[in-house]
Design a protein around this motif. Sequence first.
Motif, PDB file in Angstrom:
ATOM      1  N   TYR A 202       0.812  -1.216   0.000  1.00 34.68           N
ATOM      2  CA  TYR A 202       0.000   0.000   0.000  1.00 34.68           C
ATOM      3  C   TYR A 202       0.852   1.275   0.000  1.00 34.68           C
ATOM      4  N   LYS A 203       2.134   1.141   0.359  1.00 36.80           N
ATOM      5  CA  LYS A 203       3.018   2.301   0.354  1.00 36.80           C
ATOM      6  C   LYS A 203       3.615   2.579  -1.031  1.00 36.80           C
ATOM      7  N   MET A 204       3.350   1.655  -1.948  1.00 31.28           N
ATOM      8  CA  MET A 204       3.923   1.791  -3.287  1.00 31.28           C
ATOM      9  C   MET A 204       2.967   2.559  -4.196  1.00 31.28           C
ATOM     10  N   PRO A 205       3.495   3.420  -5.080  1.00 33.45           N
ATOM     11  CA  PRO A 205       2.618   4.023  -6.089  1.00 33.45           C
ATOM     12  C   PRO A 205       2.111   2.953  -7.035  1.00 33.45           C
ATOM     13  N   TRP A 206       0.986   3.214  -7.680  1.00 39.30           N
ATOM     14  CA  TRP A 206       0.348   2.189  -8.508  1.00 39.30           C
ATOM     15  C   TRP A 206       1.243   1.688  -9.620  1.00 39.30           C
ATOM     16  N   TYR A 207       2.077   2.579 -10.196  1.00 37.76           N
ATOM     17  CA  TYR A 207       2.926   2.138 -11.302  1.00 37.76           C
ATOM     18  C   TYR A 207       4.041   1.210 -10.820  1.00 37.76           C
ATOM     19  N   SER A 208       4.461   1.390  -9.544  1.00 41.78           N
ATOM     20  CA  SER A 208       5.450   0.470  -8.984  1.00 41.78           C
ATOM     21  C   SER A 208       4.806  -0.868  -8.628  1.00 41.78           C
ATOM     22  N   TYR A 209       3.567  -0.813  -8.096  1.00 46.83           N
ATOM     23  CA  TYR A 209       2.857  -2.046  -7.729  1.00 46.83           C
ATOM     24  C   TYR A 209       2.744  -2.967  -8.937  1.00 46.83           C
ATOM     25  N   TYR A 210       2.416  -2.406 -10.089  1.00 47.58           N
ATOM     26  CA  TYR A 210       2.256  -3.217 -11.297  1.00 47.58           C
ATOM     27  C   TYR A 210       3.555  -3.311 -12.110  1.00 47.58           C
ATOM     28  N   CYS A 211       4.669  -2.839 -11.551  1.00 53.95           N
ATOM     29  CA  CYS A 211       5.987  -2.901 -12.176  1.00 53.95           C
ATOM     30  C   CYS A 211       6.023  -2.197 -13.538  1.00 53.95           C
ATOM     31  N   LEU A 212       5.176  -1.197 -13.706  1.00 56.39           N
ATOM     32  CA  LEU A 212       5.180  -0.457 -14.959  1.00 56.39           C
ATOM     33  C   LEU A 212       6.476   0.315 -15.141  1.00 56.39           C
ATOM     34  N   ASP A 213       7.046   0.829 -14.022  1.00 56.69           N
ATOM     35  CA  ASP A 213       8.317   1.545 -14.109  1.00 56.69           C
ATOM     36  C   ASP A 213       9.444   0.602 -14.530  1.00 56.69           C
ATOM     37  N   VAL A 214       9.412  -0.641 -13.992  1.00 58.63           N
ATOM     38  CA  VAL A 214      10.419  -1.638 -14.370  1.00 58.63           C
ATOM     39  C   VAL A 214      10.300  -1.972 -15.857  1.00 58.63           C
ATOM     40  N   MET A 215       9.040  -2.225 -16.289  1.00 59.99           N
ATOM     41  CA  MET A 215       8.836  -2.556 -17.702  1.00 59.99           C
ATOM     42  C   MET A 215       9.255  -1.415 -18.609  1.00 59.99           C
ATOM     43  N   LEU A 216       8.988  -0.175 -18.180  1.00 64.09           N
ATOM     44  CA  LEU A 216       9.358   0.985 -18.982  1.00 64.09           C
ATOM     45  C   LEU A 216      10.873   1.078 -19.132  1.00 64.09           C
ATOM     46  N   VAL A 217      11.605   0.871 -18.022  1.00 67.11           N
ATOM     47  CA  VAL A 217      13.075   0.910 -18.070  1.00 67.11           C
ATOM     48  C   VAL A 217      13.603  -0.208 -18.959  1.00 67.11           C
ATOM     49  N   LEU A 218      13.048  -1.439 -18.794  1.00 68.33           N
ATOM     50  CA  LEU A 218      13.508  -2.563 -19.607  1.00 68.33           C
ATOM     51  C   LEU A 218      13.213  -2.342 -21.086  1.00 68.33           C
ATOM     52  N   LEU A 219      12.009  -1.838 -21.377  1.00 62.52           N
ATOM     53  CA  LEU A 219      11.667  -1.561 -22.779  1.00 62.52           C
ATOM     54  C   LEU A 219      12.574  -0.480 -23.356  1.00 62.52           C
ATOM     55  N   THR A 220      12.875   0.535 -22.538  1.00 62.81           N
ATOM     56  CA  THR A 220      13.779   1.590 -22.991  1.00 62.81           C
ATOM     57  C   THR A 220      15.170   1.022 -23.278  1.00 62.81           C
ATOM     58  N   ALA A 221      15.652   0.166 -22.364  1.00 60.08           N
ATOM     59  CA  ALA A 221      16.973  -0.443 -22.542  1.00 60.08           C
ATOM     60  C   ALA A 221      17.022  -1.315 -23.793  1.00 60.08           C
ATOM     61  N   VAL A 222      15.975  -2.136 -23.972  1.00 56.20           N
ATOM     62  CA  VAL A 222      15.916  -3.009 -25.154  1.00 56.20           C
ATOM     63  C   VAL A 222      15.843  -2.176 -26.423  1.00 56.20           C
ATOM     64  N   THR A 223      15.014  -1.109 -26.374  1.00 60.94           N
ATOM     65  CA  THR A 223      14.889  -0.235 -27.545  1.00 60.94           C
ATOM     66  C   THR A 223      16.213   0.420 -27.891  1.00 60.94           C
ATOM     67  N   LEU A 224      16.919   0.929 -26.866  1.00 61.14           N
ATOM     68  CA  LEU A 224      18.228   1.551 -27.100  1.00 61.14           C
ATOM     69  C   LEU A 224      19.236   0.547 -27.654  1.00 61.14           C
ATOM     70  N   LEU A 225      19.168  -0.703 -27.108  1.00 61.39           N
ATOM     71  CA  LEU A 225      20.074  -1.749 -27.584  1.00 61.39           C
ATOM     72  C   LEU A 225      19.822  -2.067 -29.054  1.00 61.39           C
ATOM     73  N   LEU A 226      18.532  -2.183 -29.410  1.00 58.05           N
ATOM     74  CA  LEU A 226      18.179  -2.472 -30.803  1.00 58.05           C
ATOM     75  C   LEU A 226      18.586  -1.317 -31.721  1.00 58.05           C
ATOM     76  N   LEU A 227      18.312  -0.082 -31.266  1.00 58.47           N
ATOM     77  CA  LEU A 227      18.686   1.073 -32.080  1.00 58.47           C
ATOM     78  C   LEU A 227      20.197   1.162 -32.251  1.00 58.47           C
ATOM     79  N   SER A 228      20.938   0.838 -31.169  1.00 60.66           N
ATOM     80  CA  SER A 228      22.403   0.845 -31.244  1.00 60.66           C
ATOM     81  C   SER A 228      22.900  -0.211 -32.229  1.00 60.66           C
ATOM     82  N   ALA A 229      22.274  -1.423 -32.142  1.00 64.02           N
ATOM     83  CA  ALA A 229      22.662  -2.502 -33.067  1.00 64.02           C
ATOM     84  C   ALA A 229      22.378  -2.107 -34.512  1.00 64.02           C
TER      85      ALA A 229
END
Length: 530
Positions: free
Chosen positions: A483-510
Amino acid sequence: MLLHHIYGIFAFLGAYLISFPPSCNGGNILVYPLDGSHWVNMKILLEDLHARGHSITVIRSSTSLYITEKSPLYTSITVQMDGDTDNFFDEYLKENIRAQREGASPLTFFKLTKDFLSMISQAHSLSCDILLQVFNDENMIKSLMDSQFDLVITDPALGLGVILAKYLKLPVVLNVRWITSGEGHFAIAPSPLSYIPAPGSGLTDKMNFMERVKNLFFHSVVMLQQKFMVGPNYDAICDKYIKGGCDIMSLLQEADIWLFRSDFVFDFPRPTMPNIVYIGGFQCKPAQPLPADLEEFVQSAGEHGVIIMTLGTLVNALPKEISDEIASVFAKMPQKVIWRHKGEQPSTLGNNTLIVDWMPQKDLLGHPQTKVFVAHGGTNGVQEAIYHGVPVLGIPLFFDQYDNLLRLQDRGAGKIIPLGDVNGHSFEQGLMEVLHRDSYRQNMQRLSRLHRDQPMSPMDRAIFWVEYVMRHKGAPHLRTEAYKMPWYSYYCLDVMLVLLTAVTLLLLSALAVCKFLCCRGRRKTKAKQH
């Protein structure tokens, strides 16, 4: 030899005492209850706590219908409240029936929803006025602080108790099924909408695609109600009186133990949490003998048995035209009828029907002569019907009543007549079906056997966990920190956003590297050609 005998006696006594859970005699408990049927089951819990030697203080309003000022169980604190709420639900019920009988159009649905939400918002606003009086009374607040309570027990259908507990810095035990808006599980436990029906949806745990769409819609209505109509009433008090501020949902989620008035004989299976303790049917007890005059009336029914009917504590009676039609159906039945009905008696009342202001509901349900329970579907009545194995013909009025009855109907132990469809024909047809189709009684008796087959009674569980919180000054180790977590952290949306950003940057770099190498290769080829 004598020493061996003495040692053996002490060893036996030690083992005997260890076999019992530790008690917590002499606890000091503050109770912030809800009136009506909610108080009926809260009082039963207080009776057992009082019998265990605990001191109990109850906060009540001066307009309370059921919570008396003087009681051998508790000391009361009365808060003055203005306003007459006696006909609050009767008027809404009449409007509800009229609107439903006009037809199930989208306009009718939205009007009913608007009226219902407005009624709920008004109830929360009135309750907040009571809490404001408590906070503004310096003598009362000082008295509460000086009393050194061990914990607060409250019904969170209104949010007053959890706010006061936060102010007094006390552990909280909830006597709960409903919170300020919606069903309690949705505030604390994972609740996938794919198979967990939202309150008011009229759905079971088996949903097709369109039903899941409907479920999402009803859940969204509940969330919007909490956010914009209910929450602000309490949040304003939190901001003013609680250091650092808070909101009502986080206070509910902070509660140490949830004594949940349900079980999975009645409810649909679902995820739960370690601080939810299921006490469904804790108020149920074996039937006691009826008063002599009532017993004589019941026995006069002979082999046909008895039908009992009540619409609970919030509504005195159905509109006269509906009551007359129901009475005329009862008059044709060979059974005797006991009907809790206030107000003007139906003009079509038969000689076989006894009208009463109050009935010993639990004792009548446990009587072998009782064949059918005609009820509105309140949690208490439904659980008592399950305990005693009596099939139910349900006429849901509002709140959770349709959902409660739907759980019985889904298990073949009850039948629902929607409020807008109640007339002489539908009532007679439904009553005859529940009376004469054996499957209803057989299914309800199966639920009764399942409910009773427990290693520990629901009441003993409730008492143990209340005393557990007192012994340990709370139970934070059972409480999730989600209950102390914001909703986006509860559903790991921030984690998914960071991972998607990392994957996107990796693909763009490749891609950039590949493009660079390709361009470089072409330049070398052109140079060789020249």
